[in-house]
Design an enzyme around this catalytic site. Structure first.
Site, PDB file in Angstrom:
ATOM      1  CD  GLU A 193      -2.813  -1.139   2.645  1.00  0.00           C
ATOM      2  OE1 GLU A 193      -2.825  -0.181   3.393  1.00  0.00           O
ATOM      3  OE2 GLU A 193      -3.556  -2.185   2.500  1.00  0.00           O
ATOM      4  CD  GLU A 244      -9.730  -0.832  -0.363  1.00  0.00           C
ATOM      5  OE1 GLU A 244      -8.629  -1.339  -0.457  1.00  0.00           O
ATOM      6  OE2 GLU A 244     -10.262  -1.138   0.687  1.00  0.00           O
TER       7      GLU A 244
HETATM    8  O1  KIV Z   1      -6.479  -6.918   1.558  1.00  0.00           O
HETATM    9  C1  KIV Z   1      -7.138  -7.192   0.505  1.00  0.00           C
HETATM   10  O2  KIV Z   1      -8.025  -7.704   0.329  1.00  0.00           O
HETATM   11  C2  KIV Z   1      -7.011  -5.992  -0.306  1.00  0.00           C
HETATM   12  C3  KIV Z   1      -7.838  -5.686  -1.670  1.00  0.00           C
HETATM   13  C4  KIV Z   1      -9.103  -5.437  -1.084  1.00  0.00           C
HETATM   14  C5  KIV Z   1      -7.540  -5.268  -2.666  1.00  0.00           C
HETATM   15  O3  KIV Z   1      -6.108  -5.190  -0.139  1.00  0.00           O
END
Ligand code: KIV
Length: 281
Positions: A122, A189
């Site tokens: 991220e 997201e």
């Molecule tokens: O952890 C997860 O499932 C994610 C998705 C929502 C993209 O990062």
């Protein structure tokens, strides 16, 4: 020497190829052997071992407590269940933010110890040096901008990102930094659909949306949301394609009722012994 085999259904270079050919990329989360078997059998392109397993598998309110060891454990189960999809493992909180060296070492563990094809992390410009170092080391990377759940405290909750012009510009700059660093794709997201559409147009790498509208190069959903295994109210971007929670609940209720009523196990569910052998006991 590597042997020849039918080969995987989807590889990292396919992110760029699919984008160029305007073919939509399909991604779903998978956390264990059975969910990986299902996603693979259904022909999904990418199986994401998301740190969302904190919420849907471990019952935690946030993703932050998940550890490297837990992510490796789940990734191993997914790679065992997968045959042709691309397995991408989520890097947990603090496994890549402290130093670039740490980030490369931890990312490498997913490939070396768990059989993942690549990793996801991220953040935007702030993680670009770590992304560049991983790519240099031969580790393919998927980026993730917008609502990044590991930063939930900074955002003051699970809120849509990029609603203001400045914030949307920050997302674009962040995604461009990831592209320059060598990321193969970027998850968007919870961003407004028009912002996601603009990013998808301006970026050379594929965008994978979750709550980011229809213009992205691909889509991802959490397995438990998609098949209706999660309880409670879902966010508006979720579509429940089945009600497995209802189906499982009904099956468990009937099982308990039949056991209590002496109807299970029935004759057909029991093993038999030869009469002669039985008498000799
Ligand atoms: O952890 C997860 O499932 C994610 C998705 C929502 C993209 O990062």
């Amino acid at each position: 020497m590597p042997t020849t085999s039918p080969g995987p259904r989807f590889t990292f270079p396919d992110f760029a190829r699919y984008k160029a050919e305007h073919r939509r990329i399909t991604m779903v989360t998978a956390y264990d052997y059975p969910t990986a078997r299902l996603a693979d059998a259904a022909g999904l392109d990418v199986l994401l071992v998301g740190d969302s397993l904190a919420n849907v598998v471990l019952g935690l309110p946030r993703t932050l407590p998940v550890t490297m060891e837990e992510m490796l454990y789940h990734t191993r189960a997914v790679t065992r269940g997968n045959q042709g999809g691309l397995v991408v493992a989520d890097m947990p909180f603090l496994s890549y933010q402290v130093s670039v060296e740490d980030a490369v070492r931890n990312a490498g563990r997913f490939l070396k110890e768990a059989g993942a094809d690549g990793v996801k992390l991220e953040g935007g410009a702030e993680v670009a040096p770590a992304v560049a170092a991983m790519v240099c080391a031969g580790i393919p990377v998927v980026g993730h901008v917008g609502l990044t759940p590991q930063s939930v405290a900074k955002f003051g909750g699970y809120k849509v990102q990029g609603r203001g012009a400045e914030d949307a510009r920050r997302l674009l700059i962040g995604a461009q930094a990831l592209e320059r660093a060598g990321a193969s794709a970027v998850v968007l997201e919870c961003v407004p659909d028009r912002v996601a559409e603009r990013l998808t147009r301006e970026l050379g790498v594929a965008t994978i949306g979750i709550g980011a509208g229809a213009a992205c190069d691909g889509q991802v959903l959490v397995f438990h949301d998609l098949v209706g295994l999660s309880e409670g109210k879902s966010p508006r971007f979720v579509k429940r394609y089945a009600d497995l929670h209802g189906v499982a609940l009904e099956a468990l209720g009937r099982y308990a009722e039949e056991v209590r009523g002496g109807r299970f196990p029935a004759e057909g569910n029991a093993y038999t012994i030869d009469e002669e052998e039985f008498r000799r006991i």
